[in-house]
Scaffold this motif. Sequence first.
Motif, PDB file in Angstrom:
ATOM      1  N   ARG A  26       9.288 -10.076   2.296  1.00 47.98           N
ATOM      2  CA  ARG A  26       9.210 -10.636   0.941  1.00 47.98           C
ATOM      3  C   ARG A  26       7.808 -11.128   0.598  1.00 47.98           C
ATOM      4  N   PHE A  27       6.885 -11.112   1.596  1.00 49.50           N
ATOM      5  CA  PHE A  27       5.491 -11.432   1.310  1.00 49.50           C
ATOM      6  C   PHE A  27       4.857 -10.229   0.627  1.00 49.50           C
ATOM      7  N   ASP A  28       3.602 -10.339   0.262  1.00 50.74           N
ATOM      8  CA  ASP A  28       2.983  -9.255  -0.472  1.00 50.74           C
ATOM      9  C   ASP A  28       1.518  -9.132  -0.105  1.00 50.74           C
ATOM     10  N   SER A  29       0.987  -7.933  -0.259  1.00 54.18           N
ATOM     11  CA  SER A  29      -0.450  -7.696  -0.172  1.00 54.18           C
ATOM     12  C   SER A  29      -0.766  -6.531  -1.108  1.00 54.18           C
ATOM     13  N   PRO A  30      -2.004  -6.452  -1.580  1.00 61.03           N
ATOM     14  CA  PRO A  30      -2.348  -5.424  -2.566  1.00 61.03           C
ATOM     15  C   PRO A  30      -2.436  -4.025  -1.973  1.00 61.03           C
ATOM     16  N   LEU A  31      -2.329  -3.036  -2.855  1.00 62.67           N
ATOM     17  CA  LEU A  31      -2.490  -1.651  -2.450  1.00 62.67           C
ATOM     18  C   LEU A  31      -3.925  -1.403  -1.998  1.00 62.67           C
ATOM     19  N   THR A  32      -4.066  -0.554  -1.000  1.00 63.19           N
ATOM     20  CA  THR A  32      -5.380  -0.090  -0.571  1.00 63.19           C
ATOM     21  C   THR A  32      -5.806   1.045  -1.499  1.00 63.19           C
ATOM     22  N   LYS A  33      -7.023   1.537  -1.295  1.00 61.73           N
ATOM     23  CA  LYS A  33      -7.487   2.708  -2.039  1.00 61.73           C
ATOM     24  C   LYS A  33      -6.548   3.887  -1.769  1.00 61.73           C
TER      25      LYS A  33
END
Length: 190
Positions: A26-33
């Motif tokens: 349920r945590f999040d991190s941004p998309l990579t290239k």
Amino acid sequence: MNSAPPLYILRHGETEWNATGRLQGRFDSPLTKAGRAQAEAQREILQVNDLTGFSAISSPQGRAVQTARIACAGLIDPIATDPALSEIGLGDWAGGIRADLIQSSGASDGFDLYELAPNGEGFAALHARCHRFLSGLTDPAVLITHGITSRMLRLILTGRPIRDLRDMAGGQGVVFYLENGKQKRLDLGA
């Protein structure tokens, strides 16, 4: 579950945490290239299909919403969100490093972690959540979700038991089309 409408199911693109082996849940991190490129590939796949009458529904988690905005750009608007499409809860292990947790827990592999996580959701609860969501769908849709949740949705739609979850194909940058209990993987190479 043959009563479901036609569905396209997408997993979000690669995230910074995916790339470093960290469990998100349920945590999040941004998309990579690379993750943004995978979402663009999903858009290319979707745009050659007739999406007349299709809505778009995304998990509310940032990585899925970001993928949905790229994959559905110019094809379907607006994009709704539904928490039923969120990733399986990982409880105390959310944010942990996959390799470390495998070693310390005695899990046979990373897949086992989703079922073993202390205070996690577990596969039975995820199955119930996904089944309720699918039972409420009446119109064709593009669903943007997560790795384990995507597998569970497709498992239910193809009428397979939970024990087969591990055998469900995954992948980022691809799209799964489901209709009448059958699944077809779509990718740019097909």
